[in-house]
Design an enzyme around this catalytic site. Structure first.
Site, PDB file in Angstrom:
ATOM      1  N   ASP A  45       0.655  -1.205  -0.029  1.00 40.14           N
ATOM      2  CA  ASP A  45       0.148   0.039   0.065  1.00 40.14           C
ATOM      3  C   ASP A  45       0.939   1.204   0.053  1.00 40.14           C
ATOM      4  OD1 ASP A  45       0.829   0.509   2.790  1.00 40.14           O
ATOM      5  OD2 ASP A  45      -1.079   1.230   3.266  1.00 40.14           O
ATOM      6  N   GLU A  46       2.219   1.397  -0.237  1.00 34.58           N
ATOM      7  CA  GLU A  46       2.773   2.505  -0.406  1.00 34.58           C
ATOM      8  C   GLU A  46       3.797   2.457  -1.483  1.00 34.58           C
ATOM      9  OE1 GLU A  46       5.587   3.285   3.090  1.00 34.58           O
ATOM     10  OE2 GLU A  46       5.095   1.427   3.796  1.00 34.58           O
TER      11      GLU A  46
END
Ligand code: TTP
Ligand code: MG
Length: 383
Positions: free
Chosen positions: A103-104
């Protein structure tokens, strides 16, 4: 040229995906993680965080703190499909995208001033696309380097956007606690506290030789970071063309049963790697190196992509059936190519496939916990 780095981090990622996919969960405390007695929280929605629930907390404790919460198991495959979608959006904004986790990611935006005179503009566009196309929110930091960009993305979560300009590096950091510096864990923070140092500004002003006496080589790194300096490059990730595994044997293999065993082991490894990385594959290739070093490769393309061990295994067996084994085998390899994101075979076989998928999820969970070697199957080799 001035560097510009963007760091994107999704808000409450696993929980946000679950809330998106089940509107009844909107606004409710959602906790995702291992639901068993010894399970651990993977993440909690912002509603659940108000009850003091957070990542890595024991699930039993989370249940105590938030008895009215909605508790859900992790659906890694789903999150990794969403992750691919996020990374695809980011790839439209920079050729240099470095994912750090599902998610990053970092984006190097250096030199893009001609396209975006205002560097906050692409950040807003990224947020907008993630919102419009995926119905999720992201927090973004924009800064002259990776350290500051990652720190900035965390300052106004959820749905935040924080911009640290050139020249503001040290001043933006000075009142923050030393624990925000990369490499400073509890032990170093305690050492620094004994020296009367609790803020990043104090680290920036401290004599590096004095710091070195107490923190060793780390002193030089944290002094640089405290001044807001970080030259680490954004290292882009490239989509793999294939995922495979090969083994060289101590003694050459001859017996069919032995060969089948090794093929099964390799098929399980390749299946696991595909599932872990969120891919399925249509083309399966077997590589055989004989004792004489003669090496052959044979491929088969399936009608539908797969990441199931037994389909990979059956495919390689049917390929090998057509190969004359006239001498010992010193190396076997399996490669899965023609990759696509996602599970494959999800809708094709209806229930059976769903059951299989949950079986794989259970097996993969054990593998994640105890390592790849924990479970191997002997039940479809027939011996
Ligand atoms: P994070 O980005 O650390 O957390 P988050 O996205 O849930 O929340 P935030 O808004 O604070 O960024 O991690 C991303 C996902 O990784 C998270 O949704 C679940 C998973 N994860 C774990 O499984 N275990 C962990 O200990 C952490 C920190 C994350
Ligand atoms: Mg996140």
């Amino acid at each position: 040229m001035q560097r510009w780095i963007i760091h994107v981090d999704m808000d409450a990622f696993f929980a946000a995906v679950e809330q998106r996919d089940d509107p009844a969960l909107k606004g409710r405390p959602v906790i995702v993680g291992g639901l068993g007695n010894r399970g651990v929280v993977s993440t909690a929605s912002y509603e659940a965080r108000e009850f003091g629930v957070h990542s890595a907390m024991a699930m039993a404790e989370a249940r105590r703190r938030c008895p009215g919460g909605v508790f859900l198991p992790c659906d890694h495959e789903k999150y990794s499909v969403v992750s691919h979608q996020i990374m695809n959006i980011l790839a439209a904004f920079s050729p240099l995208v470095e994912p750090l986790s599902l998610d990053e990611a970092f984006l190097d935006m250096t030199g893009m001033e001609w396209l975006y005179p205002d560097i906050t503009q692409p950040a807003l566009l990224i947020k907008e696309r993630i919102k419009n196309e995926l119905n999720l929110t992201a927090s973004i930091g924009i800064a002259p380097n990776k350290f500051l960009a990652k720190l900035a993305s965390d300052l106004k979560k959820p749905d935040g956007l924080v911009f640290i300009r050139h020249g503001e590096e040290a001043s933006s950091l000075k009142d923050m606690p030393v624990s925000r510096l990369w490499g400073v864990g509890d032990a170093t923070a305690q050492t620094l506290r004994k020296l009367g140092i609790t803020t990043i500004g104090q680290v920036a002003e401290a004599d590096v030789l004095m710091l070195e006496k107490y923190c060793g080589k780390l002193a030089y790194e944290i002094k640089e970071l405290a001044l807001g300096r970080d030259n680490r490059p954004v290292v882009p990730w490239r989509e793999p063309k294939s995922i495979g595994k090969e083994t060289t044997f101590e003694t050459d293999l001859m017996a069919p049963a032995q060969i089948q065993d090794e093929l099964l082991r390799l098929a399980e490894k390749v299946g696991w790697r595909l599932r872990r990385q969120g891919y399925s594959a249509r083309t399966i290739t077997v590589k055989i190196r004989f004792a004489s070093f003669r090496t052959i490769t044979r491929s088969r393309t399936l009608d539908e992509p797969t990441n199931f061990d037994e389909i990979i295994y059956q495919t390689v067996c049917s390929i090998c059936d057509k190969v004359a084994i006239e001498e010992g085998i010193r190396l076997l390899g399996i490669t899965a190519a023609n990759l696509q994101a996602g599970g494959g075979q999800i809708s094709l076989f209806g229930d059976t496939s769903d059951k299989k998928r949950s079986l794989y999820q259970a097996v993969d969970k054990l593998k994640e916990k105890f390592g790849e070697g924990i479970i191997t199957r002997g039940n479809f080799t027939g011996h």
